[in-house]
Design a protein around this motif. Sequence first.
Motif, PDB file in Angstrom:
ATOM      1  N   ASP A  54      -2.327  12.606  10.149  1.00  0.00           N
ATOM      2  CA  ASP A  54      -1.609  12.018   9.025  1.00  0.00           C
ATOM      3  C   ASP A  54      -2.436  11.003   8.244  1.00  0.00           C
ATOM      4  OD1 ASP A  54      -1.524   9.681  10.565  1.00  0.00           O
ATOM      5  OD2 ASP A  54       0.570   9.907  11.105  1.00  0.00           O
ATOM      6  N   ASP A  55      -3.566  10.533   8.796  1.00  0.00           N
ATOM      7  CA  ASP A  55      -4.350   9.528   8.082  1.00  0.00           C
ATOM      8  C   ASP A  55      -5.827   9.902   7.954  1.00  0.00           C
ATOM      9  OD1 ASP A  55      -5.298   9.153  10.627  1.00  0.00           O
ATOM     10  OD2 ASP A  55      -4.719   7.049  10.797  1.00  0.00           O
ATOM     11  N   ASP A  85      -6.368   3.775   6.179  1.00  0.00           N
ATOM     12  CA  ASP A  85      -5.726   2.854   7.108  1.00  0.00           C
ATOM     13  C   ASP A  85      -5.626   1.475   6.480  1.00  0.00           C
ATOM     14  OD1 ASP A  85      -8.294   1.418   7.798  1.00  0.00           O
ATOM     15  OD2 ASP A  85      -8.772   3.363   8.676  1.00  0.00           O
ATOM     16  N   LYS A  91      -4.260   2.743   2.886  1.00  0.00           N
ATOM     17  CA  LYS A  91      -3.284   3.530   3.632  1.00  0.00           C
ATOM     18  C   LYS A  91      -2.286   4.220   2.724  1.00  0.00           C
ATOM     19  CE  LYS A  91       0.077   3.291   7.408  1.00  0.00           C
ATOM     20  NZ  LYS A  91       0.700   2.456   8.471  1.00  0.00           N
ATOM     21  N   LYS A  94      -2.899   8.012   1.547  1.00  0.00           N
ATOM     22  CA  LYS A  94      -3.012   9.170   2.437  1.00  0.00           C
ATOM     23  C   LYS A  94      -1.974  10.233   2.099  1.00  0.00           C
ATOM     24  CE  LYS A  94      -0.093   7.612   6.315  1.00  0.00           C
ATOM     25  NZ  LYS A  94      -0.051   7.402   7.781  1.00  0.00           N
ATOM     26  N   ASP A  96      -0.523  12.050   4.361  1.00  0.00           N
ATOM     27  CA  ASP A  96       0.458  11.955   5.427  1.00  0.00           C
ATOM     28  C   ASP A  96       0.937  13.334   5.877  1.00  0.00           C
ATOM     29  OD1 ASP A  96       1.805  10.244   7.189  1.00  0.00           O
ATOM     30  OD2 ASP A  96       3.655  10.349   6.027  1.00  0.00           O
TER      31      ASP A  96
END
Length: 346
Positions: A54-55, A85, A91, A94, A96
């Motif tokens: 997911d990242d 992140d 973050k 992303k 995801d």
Amino acid sequence: MIHAQYDPALLVHLVRQVPLRYAAGADHALDRPAHVRAGSGLAWVGERLAVVQDDANFIALVDPATGLALSVVLPAGAEGKRQFDVGRGNKKQKSDLEALVSIEEPNGSMLLAIGSGSSKRREHVVTLERAGQTDETLALIEAPALYKALRDATDFSGSDMNIEGALIIGDVLRLFGRGNGKVSKHRVPLDATCDLHWPSVLAYLAAPHKQLPPKPTQFRQYELGEADGVRLTFTDATLAWGDRSARPLVLYTAAAECSPDSRRDGAVAGSAIGVLDSSADGAVVRYALLLDAQERPLPLKVEGIACGSADSRQIFVVLDVDDPDAPSVLCELRLDGPWPRPNGHA
């Protein structure tokens, strides 16, 4: 509302665990670390387990015996970055990708990776045709109309949509939403499923600017129980050992995480493996907790699940440690006790 029942007779034993690392090591030019980060979904591709993250913009094709992985490179984000992140300050950028499905086609496996939809930036779908072959073809597709249809279906999306699992049953793509969000506009977060007509999904993904997405149908909502007083919420699902019947057995994973909303991580109280059996009228959901030697919930975040090939008691799960500097962990588990079996499986 379908209520899951904790069944202490259902047992889950840890057989082994292995950290996931890329066989070729880190590649700074690609912004790829040496390890597989934040494993969030599992699916078989031949004799390897595909892991979506997911990242990080890579799909890892893992040898389950060694934990060593080949990498499928996804398109980079802003400034050529493929890792996202808090420490990097990116973050929110992303994709995801949380759900992963493998579909067998005449020319090989097709992987479908689905973004959570927990924000407008996370409305992507990845298709990988002929996964693991030298002529594999990858596409990253922005799918805002599909996600709008899902978000508007509030019997599925609830207050804070967060798609975490998916599977194919005949001509249906079934999505699993995780209810770890927050209350908003008098709506509550929901653990729920909905169905999409799979051929229509394919048609939409082939021409998302011209084709209308299918409407979600067949909404089901669940209360999944708790671990150490914290609510369990869906993190993945799979057909039990390839069960292709009209009403197949489904295995799912759920985590008890104190998340403030669907976009932020929280302390993990435990995880569960559950079975959804709709072979009879209605649906029966039972689950087992992952316990330590003192029969206390292990504070592990199980994110992905795939059935093993050895027998109908072997499963694999991937742990997300929510630490960008630590590898995800693949666990081989054994199910003991009165777990239901698909027809023809001992």
